[in-house]
Enzyme design. Structure first.
Site, PDB file in Angstrom:
ATOM      1  N   ASN A  46      -6.044  26.996   5.265  1.00 32.13           N
ATOM      2  CA  ASN A  46      -5.940  26.412   6.609  1.00 32.13           C
ATOM      3  C   ASN A  46      -5.562  27.463   7.656  1.00 32.13           C
ATOM      4  O   ASN A  46      -6.092  27.473   8.772  1.00 32.13           O
ATOM      5  CB  ASN A  46      -4.911  25.286   6.618  1.00 32.13           C
ATOM      6  CG  ASN A  46      -5.403  24.059   5.873  1.00 32.13           C
ATOM      7  OD1 ASN A  46      -6.602  23.865   5.726  1.00 32.13           O
ATOM      8  ND2 ASN A  46      -4.493  23.247   5.383  1.00 32.13           N
ATOM      9  N   ASP A  86      -7.770  28.296  10.833  1.00 28.99           N
ATOM     10  CA  ASP A  86      -7.219  28.054  12.160  1.00 28.99           C
ATOM     11  C   ASP A  86      -7.108  29.343  12.963  1.00 28.99           C
ATOM     12  O   ASP A  86      -7.348  29.352  14.174  1.00 28.99           O
ATOM     13  CB  ASP A  86      -5.845  27.392  12.054  1.00 28.99           C
ATOM     14  CG  ASP A  86      -5.941  25.947  11.567  1.00 28.99           C
ATOM     15  OD1 ASP A  86      -6.988  25.325  11.812  1.00 28.99           O
ATOM     16  OD2 ASP A  86      -4.987  25.460  10.936  1.00 28.99           O
ATOM     17  N   ASP A 119     -11.050  14.160  52.538  1.00 25.38           N
ATOM     18  CA  ASP A 119     -11.169  13.877  53.956  1.00 25.38           C
ATOM     19  C   ASP A 119     -12.303  14.714  54.522  1.00 25.38           C
ATOM     20  O   ASP A 119     -12.720  15.702  53.914  1.00 25.38           O
ATOM     21  CB  ASP A 119      -9.843  14.200  54.654  1.00 25.38           C
ATOM     22  CG  ASP A 119      -9.773  13.601  56.054  1.00 25.38           C
ATOM     23  OD1 ASP A 119     -10.751  12.962  56.475  1.00 25.38           O
ATOM     24  OD2 ASP A 119      -8.739  13.788  56.725  1.00 25.38           O
ATOM     25  N   ASP A 163      -1.450  11.815  52.954  1.00 23.60           N
ATOM     26  CA  ASP A 163      -2.298  11.849  51.760  1.00 23.60           C
ATOM     27  C   ASP A 163      -1.500  11.717  50.462  1.00 23.60           C
ATOM     28  O   ASP A 163      -2.100  11.630  49.377  1.00 23.60           O
ATOM     29  CB  ASP A 163      -3.095  13.158  51.710  1.00 23.60           C
ATOM     30  CG  ASP A 163      -4.144  13.231  52.806  1.00 23.60           C
ATOM     31  OD1 ASP A 163      -4.732  12.183  53.129  1.00 23.60           O
ATOM     32  OD2 ASP A 163      -4.371  14.327  53.346  1.00 23.60           O
ATOM     33  N   ASN A 182     -12.897  18.404   3.626  1.00 19.05           N
ATOM     34  CA  ASN A 182     -12.089  19.010   2.572  1.00 19.05           C
ATOM     35  C   ASN A 182     -11.107  18.016   1.964  1.00 19.05           C
ATOM     36  O   ASN A 182     -10.884  17.992   0.751  1.00 19.05           O
ATOM     37  CB  ASN A 182     -11.324  20.219   3.125  1.00 19.05           C
ATOM     38  CG  ASN A 182     -12.247  21.391   3.400  1.00 19.05           C
ATOM     39  OD1 ASN A 182     -13.346  21.469   2.855  1.00 19.05           O
ATOM     40  ND2 ASN A 182     -11.811  22.295   4.248  1.00 19.05           N
ATOM     41  N   GLU A 226      -3.596  22.681  12.877  1.00 16.78           N
ATOM     42  CA  GLU A 226      -2.286  23.270  13.193  1.00 16.78           C
ATOM     43  C   GLU A 226      -2.309  24.126  14.453  1.00 16.78           C
ATOM     44  O   GLU A 226      -1.326  24.216  15.180  1.00 16.78           O
ATOM     45  CB  GLU A 226      -1.781  24.136  12.023  1.00 16.78           C
ATOM     46  CG  GLU A 226      -1.487  23.363  10.758  1.00 16.78           C
ATOM     47  CD  GLU A 226      -2.680  23.333   9.808  1.00 16.78           C
ATOM     48  OE1 GLU A 226      -2.479  23.072   8.624  1.00 16.78           O
ATOM     49  OE2 GLU A 226      -3.814  23.588  10.283  1.00 16.78           O
TER      50      GLU A 226
END
Length: 900
Positions: free
Chosen positions: A723, A727, A367, A634, A698, A324
């Site tokens: 979670n 996270d 270049d 370019d 898990n 997440e």
């Protein structure tokens, strides 16, 4: 006289504004150009097509045309607003996946899950939009005006006298006659009417470092010559180096060549390296997420007789598989890297994903001029007629340069004269008294100074310097000697040096002016040779790029010998088969060109189309290509590359089309950008590997547990909290310091490598989870304990967070670096995660989530499981790194570099 004039005749002027057409739409557009190999349209034809004359337009004509054709301004590419950038951020695949999951969660009334996910989507979009908005504002501060005012001839009425006046550049119109002098910027596309010693610097358009001679004569131009090579034409974006001219404007505003290139930027050709990586990883996640909920529902319905009541759990399992925080972490990593680059090195990253692409670059095309070398020559040496070094040649060349500058009233010396004066002894110049000078002329290709020589009363010395052929044909020499000297000069030129010849002649003192007719009967002195001054930081930067696994390709319009010499001087080994001129690639297919480009270091005589094709061929061969350029020519290559890089002083249009803008055209800044990109990409890849492997383990364990247990293995709210904790802890990777091995090779999110990693370590994690089931069965043995859902949920919740903290420490890329000075951000985050896993279940908040305290026996057995899991992680990691890790990839990279 050095002046060239193309007189239109008395009948050239046509009155009335209706005679002019918008450039590109009528006769005025074609009047200034011609097909290669044919004579250019005469001045008379050009003026008639524009409805103008040598005295310019009347004020009324100019006002009418300005109203009809618009102001002489390059169309401004407006930066996207913050709300537009926010909406554009929703198109990111990871963000879109999260948004879909949030909507699905809301549909099954999992409001907590939906709220948290949608909040993460908003945070990610705000961070990305804010970072790109800051980059747009920084770019706005770099924009420069092409010019402000210019001298134009205007008349008050049809029969009025033409008068010079300064007008704003924005008020110029086709048909205006303007005057240009040294140092002026060319305000629009013009056709020369008269020119005197005019040289123009048009590097912003063509990339040429040397000034180009321009003159007004209606002479045929060579076949194959481009529009910018036509000597009668000058273009907006170029500047006058020396001389003066009168010219008629043929195109303004959106119709100039400069604006045409500006409008050609319609987006990058194809998906960038970041886009390709993100889409590949996104599809892996999407496939897993689409597969997981149906499996959970079908397995529970078939084996446990559960129906739609397991739908929230199935959605929670899908959410559990999703990283997440990924959009937030990606944006944070890239934004921190971009901010640090801007603050410390003056490098502006206009698109945040471009920072990842810079880190993934394994081929850098550039270049020679201004990057490996400076935009100025230096004296390399001198050659007497017998080929030996002769200081007298430099001495007389300096006398010529000094007195030509003083007596011809030139504002500044040209680049070659400046190099001569820098190398000469100033004291010796003061011994001479200059009397006259005939300045350099593009047609004559010579400059002459006349000086009094001390001790030689009644005699003046003519010192002539210029083009080898022009000097030799004016010298008194046998033809075989002249031919030998030509060969000697050609050998120097083939070695990458520029060559000028120097000659003198004794003349009696006279009163009348000296003219080019006096440049005859000369005594040849020798040659003076020049090479491009090397950029001070180029050698070290090239060494750093090589250490970073980046192959440098030099794409230049210069002579191959000039490019080869610069490479040799910088320590780049260039064999004969490592260098080719682009006329050899015309008949090659893209696949053949890609194979040839991998083995070639220097491409000489490149056109803009050649540069773009080479960049595209390398990209289609699987390389991530960066292109560094500063001229309008370019632009095609900038768009063909994965990453377009331009310096701050590049042409406006080129800077607008680049992804990364440098404070200076310096390879060191590119190396810093690559390091920052790999730093950010390494942290993103570490987060993905650790999060996805842990989440996959898990999810697999949840599927098995759902089939083995008479109740759900974890409640949806518990899955979400777990979670979120994991996270949030992983946001520390945005502040981690990667292992040096990450910076030593190109970084890219390769979906196959990622899938291989998360599968192997995910299975190991699932085994640890399943072992925890056995631990719970032993630890909770007793009346009613085994079926206690709260105890089972608590035990697995604690184990999950502890294993995830262990994974963060053992699988991170930056392990063993920051810890030497104390715990780093990842170590502190892992400790906090472990503390939550141990302290949350017995707390009041834990009871609100359905968790409870665990018996002491569980912790003893869990310690044994975690120890075995750590040993397994270390063993699998060692095997993985032997097979796919840095050492293996570095060996593969070395093999690749040997071909590059």
């Amino acid at each position: 006289m050095a002046e060239t004039t193309a007189a239109p005749g008395p009948d050239a002027e046509m009155s009335g504004p209706g005679a002019v057409s918008a450039p590109g739409e009528g006769p005025g557009a074609g009047a200034a150009t011609s097909s290669p190999g044919h004579a250019a349209p005469s001045v008379l034809e050009v003026l008639r097509g524009l409805g103008s004359g040598p005295r310019g337009l009347t004020e009324a004509q100019a006002e009418e045309r300005l109203e009809r054709l618009g102001a002489n301004t390059v169309p401004d590419r407006r930066a996207a607003s913050w709300p537009r950038l926010f909406v554009r951020s929703l198109r990111d695949p990871f963000t879109a996946v999260l948004l879909c999951l949030g909507l699905v969660s809301a549909a099954v009334l999992a409001w907590g899950t939906a709220s948290v996910i949608l909040l993460l989507v908003v945070v990610s979009c705000v961070l990305r939009a804010s970072g790109e908005h800051r980059a747009d504002r920084s770019m706005a501060g770099l924009r420069e005006l092409v010019a402000t005012t210019t001298t134009v001839l205007r008349r008050t009425g049809e029969h009025g006298k033409a008068a010079s006046r300064e007008v704003p550049v924005v008020e110029l119109v086709p048909g205006d006659v303007v005057r240009l002098g040294s140092g002026d910027l060319v305000p629009a596309d013009v056709r020369l009417l008269r020119a005197s010693g005019l040289t123009v610097h048009q590097a912003a358009l063509t990339g040429e470092s040397a000034p180009v001679a321009k003159y007004a004569d209606d002479l045929p131009h060579p076949a194959g010559g481009g529009l910018f090579e036509q000597p009668q034409l000058c273009f907006q974006g170029s500047s006058v180096v020396s001389g003066s001219a009168t010219a008629v404007i043929t195109a303004t505003g959106a119709h100039t060549r400069f604006a045409a290139a500006h409008g050609s930027i319609s987006g990058r050709a194809g998906a960038s390296a970041f886009d390709r990586s993100v889409h590949g990883v996104s599809w892996i996640l999407i496939r897993f997420m689409l597969l997981t909920p149906p499996l959970v529902l079908m397995a529970n319905a078939a084996l446990r007789g559960r129906g739609l009541e397991t739908l929230p759990f199935a959605v929670a399992v899908a959410v559990g598989l999703t990283p997440e925080m990924l959009p937030v972490l990606v944006t944070t990593c890239l934004a921190r890297g971009a901010s640090l680059l801007a603050r410390t090195h003056g490098v502006i990253v206009k698109r945040l994903p471009a920072l990842h692409d810079v880190g993934a670059v394994d081929v850098l095309c550039l270049d020679k001029t201004g990057t490996l070398t400076q935009d100025r020559p230096v004296v390399h040496g001198t050659l007497a007629p017998d080929g030996r070094d002769d200081p007298e040649v430099l001495h007389w060349a300096a006398v010529n340069a000094w007195w030509t500058l003083q007596l011809a009233d030139l504002p500044t010396p040209d680049a070659l004269d400046e190099a001569i004066l820098d190398a000469a002894d100033e004291d010796t110049l003061m011994a001479y008294d200059g009397t006259a000078a005939v300045p350099f002329d593009p047609l004559r290709r010579l400059a002459t100074a006349v000086v009094r020589t001390p001790g030689r009363l009644g005699t003046h010395t003519l010192v002539v310097k210029g083009d080898v052929e022009a000097v030799l044909e004016r010298c008194v020499l046998p033809e075989d000697e002249r031919e030998r000297l030509r060969d000697l000069a050609a050998g120097q030129a083939d070695g990458g040096l520029r060559v000028l010849a120097v000659a003198t002649a004794e003349r009696p003192v006279r009163v009348r002016d000296h003219t080019p007719a006096d440049e005859r009967g000369l005594a040849f002195l020798g040659f003076i040779t020049f090479q491009d001054a090397l950029a001070p930081s180029a050698a070290n930067a090239l060494k750093v790029l090589t250490e970073r696994g980046v192959a440098v390709k030099i794409l230049t319009g210069d002579h191959p010998g000039t490019a080869a010499r610069a490479c040799r001087d910088l320590g780049i080994a260039v064999a004969e088969d490592d260098m080719l001129t682009t006329d050899r690639i015309d008949g090659l297919t893209d696949a053949e060109l890609a194979d040839l480009a991998r083995r070639t270091t220097v491409f000489a005589r490149c056109t803009p189309e050649d540069k773009a094709r080479i960049a595209h061929a390398l990209r289609t061969a699987g390389h991530t290509v960066g292109f560094l350029g500063d001229g309008v020519n370019d632009l095609p290559a900038l768009r063909a590359a994965d990453v377009g890089i331009a310096p701050r002083d590049a042409a406006d249009v080129t800077r607008e089309g680049a992804d990364v803008v440098l404070a200076e055209k310096d390879l060191t800044a590119v190396a810093h950008a690559i390091t920052a990109g790999r730093h950010a990409s390494g942290n993103i890849a570490t987060y993905l590997r650790i999060t996805l492997s842990s989440n996959l383990g898990n999810v697999v364990a949840m599927l098995f547990a759902g089939l083995l247990l008479p109740f759900l293995p974890m409640l949806p709210a518990q899955v979400l909290v777990q979670n979120l904790c994991f996270d949030a802890a992983q946001l520390a990777f945005a502040h981690d310091r990667p292992h040096p091995s990450v910076l030593g090779r190109p970084t890219a999110l390769r979906p196959r490598d990622l899938l291989r990693f998360i599968t192997g370590f995910g299975v190991l994690n699932a085994v640890a989870d399943l072992a925890t089931f056995g631990v719970l069965a032993v630890a909770l043995r007793g009346p009613g304990n085994v079926d206690d859902e709260a105890v089972f949920h608590s035990g697995w919740f604690t184990e999950n967070l502890l294993t995830q903290a262990l994974v963060m420490l053992l699988l991170r890329v930056g392990r063993g670096t920051a810890e030497r000075r104390g715990p780093g951000p990842v170590a502190r985050a892992a400790a906090a995660l472990a503390a939550i896993g141990l302290l949350l279940p017995p707390s009041l908040l834990g009871s609100w989530l359905g968790l409870t305290a665990l018996p002491p026996m569980y912790y003893l057995l869990l310690t044994a499981v975690l120890a075995l899991y750590a040993v397994g992680l270390l063993a699998v990691r060692a095997r993985y790194e032997r097979r796919y890790g840095p050492a293996s990839r570095e060996h593969l990279a070395a093999h690749e570099m040997s071909h590059l």
